[in-house]
Design an enzyme around this catalytic site. Sequence first.
Site, mmCIF file in Angstrom:
data_model
loop_
_atom_site.group_PDB
_atom_site.id
_atom_site.type_symbol
_atom_site.label_atom_id
_atom_site.label_comp_id
_atom_site.label_asym_id
_atom_site.label_seq_id
_atom_site.Cartn_x
_atom_site.Cartn_y
_atom_site.Cartn_z
ATOM 1 N N LYS A 64 -1.546 -7.754 4.683
ATOM 2 C CA LYS A 64 -2.905 -7.470 4.229
ATOM 3 C C LYS A 64 -3.573 -8.756 3.747
ATOM 4 O O LYS A 64 -4.680 -9.085 4.121
ATOM 5 C CB LYS A 64 -2.859 -6.416 3.120
ATOM 6 C CG LYS A 64 -4.220 -6.038 2.592
ATOM 7 C CD LYS A 64 -4.130 -4.905 1.579
ATOM 8 C CE LYS A 64 -5.500 -4.675 0.949
ATOM 9 N NZ LYS A 64 -5.502 -3.645 -0.071
ATOM 10 N N GLU B 68 7.119 -14.378 1.853
ATOM 11 C CA GLU B 68 8.185 -13.993 2.779
ATOM 12 C C GLU B 68 7.651 -13.893 4.207
ATOM 13 O O GLU B 68 8.270 -14.363 5.163
ATOM 14 C CB GLU B 68 8.765 -12.622 2.387
ATOM 15 C CG GLU B 68 9.501 -12.606 1.064
ATOM 16 C CD GLU B 68 8.603 -12.226 -0.104
ATOM 17 O OE1 GLU B 68 7.382 -12.495 -0.044
ATOM 18 O OE2 GLU B 68 9.129 -11.665 -1.073
ATOM 19 N N GLY C 299 -1.633 -1.470 0.544
ATOM 20 C CA GLY C 299 -0.511 -1.801 1.427
ATOM 21 C C GLY C 299 0.408 -0.611 1.667
ATOM 22 O O GLY C 299 0.809 -0.324 2.797
ATOM 23 N N ARG C 300 0.742 0.115 0.615
ATOM 24 C CA ARG C 300 1.690 1.230 0.752
ATOM 25 C C ARG C 300 1.035 2.481 1.311
ATOM 26 O O ARG C 300 1.683 3.511 1.455
ATOM 27 C CB ARG C 300 2.385 1.495 -0.580
ATOM 28 C CG ARG C 300 1.441 1.687 -1.758
ATOM 29 C CD ARG C 300 2.184 1.612 -3.087
ATOM 30 N NE ARG C 300 1.290 1.672 -4.242
ATOM 31 C CZ ARG C 300 0.684 0.622 -4.790
ATOM 32 N NH1 ARG C 300 0.870 -0.577 -4.266
ATOM 33 N NH2 ARG C 300 -0.099 0.763 -5.841
ATOM 34 N N GLU D 73 5.786 1.935 -6.709
ATOM 35 C CA GLU D 73 4.784 0.876 -6.854
ATOM 36 C C GLU D 73 3.457 1.501 -7.304
ATOM 37 O O GLU D 73 2.651 0.867 -7.974
ATOM 38 C CB GLU D 73 4.606 0.087 -5.546
ATOM 39 C CG GLU D 73 4.021 -1.292 -5.782
ATOM 40 C CD GLU D 73 3.966 -2.166 -4.533
ATOM 41 O OE1 GLU D 73 3.210 -1.834 -3.610
ATOM 42 O OE2 GLU D 73 4.668 -3.195 -4.484
ATOM 43 N N HIS E 220 28.835 13.499 0.988
ATOM 44 C CA HIS E 220 30.169 12.906 0.864
ATOM 45 C C HIS E 220 30.127 11.623 0.058
ATOM 46 O O HIS E 220 31.012 10.773 0.157
ATOM 47 C CB HIS E 220 30.754 12.668 2.255
ATOM 48 C CG HIS E 220 30.876 13.937 3.026
ATOM 49 N ND1 HIS E 220 31.981 14.748 2.963
ATOM 50 C CD2 HIS E 220 29.981 14.584 3.805
ATOM 51 C CE1 HIS E 220 31.785 15.822 3.704
ATOM 52 N NE2 HIS E 220 30.568 15.757 4.227
ATOM 53 N N LYS F 7 6.977 -13.243 -8.762
ATOM 54 C CA LYS F 7 6.476 -14.137 -7.699
ATOM 55 C C LYS F 7 6.117 -15.500 -8.278
ATOM 56 O O LYS F 7 6.457 -16.543 -7.721
ATOM 57 C CB LYS F 7 5.198 -13.559 -7.072
ATOM 58 C CG LYS F 7 5.387 -12.389 -6.139
ATOM 59 C CD LYS F 7 4.043 -12.074 -5.474
ATOM 60 C CE LYS F 7 4.013 -10.684 -4.889
ATOM 61 N NZ LYS F 7 2.707 -10.294 -4.365
HETATM 62 O O1 F6P Z 1 4.215 -7.665 -3.681
HETATM 63 C C1 F6P Z 1 3.846 -6.357 -3.459
HETATM 64 C C2 F6P Z 1 2.904 -6.233 -2.297
HETATM 65 O O2 F6P Z 1 1.663 -6.712 -2.641
HETATM 66 C C3 F6P Z 1 2.835 -4.811 -1.796
HETATM 67 O O3 F6P Z 1 1.954 -4.045 -2.518
HETATM 68 C C4 F6P Z 1 2.451 -5.022 -0.378
HETATM 69 O O4 F6P Z 1 2.683 -3.875 0.397
HETATM 70 C C5 F6P Z 1 3.347 -6.180 -0.017
HETATM 71 O O5 F6P Z 1 3.363 -6.975 -1.177
HETATM 72 C C6 F6P Z 1 2.936 -6.981 1.174
HETATM 73 O O6 F6P Z 1 1.659 -7.512 1.025
HETATM 74 P P1 F6P Z 1 0.870 -8.099 2.264
HETATM 75 O O7 F6P Z 1 0.642 -6.994 3.237
HETATM 76 O O8 F6P Z 1 -0.405 -8.641 1.709
HETATM 77 O O9 F6P Z 1 1.714 -9.185 2.875
#
Ligand code: F6P
Length: 541
Positions: free
Chosen positions: A206, A212, A267-268, A353, A384, A504
């Site tokens: 987003k 990452e 995002g979620r 979240e 199990h 972060k």
């Molecule tokens: O760090 C949490 C977060 O902001 C989530 O809410 C989001 O889904 C994820 O990181 C990834 O964010 P982006 O889509 O901006 O890379």
Amino acid sequence: MRGRTELPAWKALAAHRDAVADANLRDLFARDSHRGERLTAEAAGWYLDYSKNRIDDEGLRLLLALAGECKVRERIEAMWRGDKINLTEHRAALHVALRAQTGESFVVDGVDVVPEVHATLARMAEFSERVRSGEWKGHSGKPIRAVVNIGIGGSDLGPVMAYEALRHYSRRDIAFRFVSNVDGTDFYEAVRNLDPAQTLFIVCSKTFTTQETLANAHAARAWLLQSLGDEAAVTKHFVAVSTNVAEVAKFGIDPANMFGFWDWVGGRYSMDSAIGLSTMLAIGADHFRAMLDGFHAMDAHFRRTPFAQNLPVLHALLSVWNTNFLGTESVAILPYDQYLKRFPAYLQQLAMESNGKQVTFDGARVDCATSPIWWGEPGTNGQHSFYQLLHQGTRRVACDFIGFHQSLNPLGDQHTVLLANLIAQAQALAFGKTADEVRAEGTPEALVPHRVFDGNRSSNVLFAERLTPHALGALVALYEHSVFVQSVIWNIDAFDQWGVELGKQLAARIVPELQNTDAGLKHDSSTNALIRRLRPRRDGI
Ligand code: F6P
């Protein structure tokens, strides 16, 4: 503003809980022989049996009164109106617009967003068709045979969950892989055995600033160029899904290869936006639309149906009852369908979240517990493993059992066995086995306490006919709306996530401290020691 525990309905619920503290599911069922049919609701192809929750009619009535006092109806309308209900980020939370149908209108800042949503879906469909048909060729003229989604959090969990859930409908001649972790192993294993000339990367972010995702996207570009050797190849092998066109261009992806979405999509809550491009590539545009129809059917139900028959509202209120009045600390998501193996992980982000918050909208400390811990695994595997604790542990866990009448992969009588297990587990949790019943089986007295099941443990059962794209969409929407209603009851912002920031920031400071072994350290003694300990090891390898 008054805390939630000051509300008349909250106080009445607390008093009622004390009055019915001894009530037991055995008694509740004995008193009403129709309870198992009465305490059910149906919508968008889903049947919810909530009769095995430790609650009576008066408790349900008071929960509905609480929904009224917390203005759930008004907040639903505010969401639909495109109000900036995400107060701390000053944004609308309008994921329901992502599945709007032709003729519907959702307005954000005076603009109807539906035409743009539909235009993006049409572009996604066109692109997907080109890739699936082989018309879209890689740089060296070969068709795409592998799609790698790079993203994390909502830009990963929805896509991977939906891909796994709808694998039955997916193209088997295209490999789908998902890379999220900054741990290089994730990328390394995902691209292992893939031919760069036939691989398409979808970089989903987003913000397009997520550490990452950018690290993995750079690794992907290096991997591709190492093999294809020509910068121009990026155009044929990379597409982006983002709200941030400037950062996408800066990374080197042609904005013509970007699929957009909007800041009013959290995002979620984004798996049905362009973030679902990998899903569409896997299952095709028609199935993707069927999934959106499922979301939409549950949306319509949620908005229009009286709360006493409203699946997401009932689900949410029961979660509030379990969390705030019965002291339940966790929710186990137990899908009796192997295709839903990533569904618990998906719901973890959606629920925790969203509702793992400690202050209300006005910044005051909440005066009640907020989100429980969500976790889970598919049945029967969990039986199990951790079900021992569900049945005889000292902690109470609210369980959601999820199943389908028909199997997508019938194998002898295995689906019957699967369904029997689902039903039996909910039954065992609710009714248990008394000491007398254990004795009557001839159990030696010393073993009796070990074989007693107290029962009286709450669960919901959710059933649909088959795991279709429509059913999945409706199920996800059910949980989205349940999570939202819970946030309204707790008076918290379900759409921000400030709690992810501190870690972060600290990591950004520690990266150079690990790289530069001479840098002075000014953290606490534990952090300093850990950094020092990891420095020589890193250098030594
Ligand atoms: O760090 C949490 C977060 O902001 C989530 O809410 C989001 O889904 C994820 O990181 C990834 O964010 P982006 O889509 O901006 O890379």
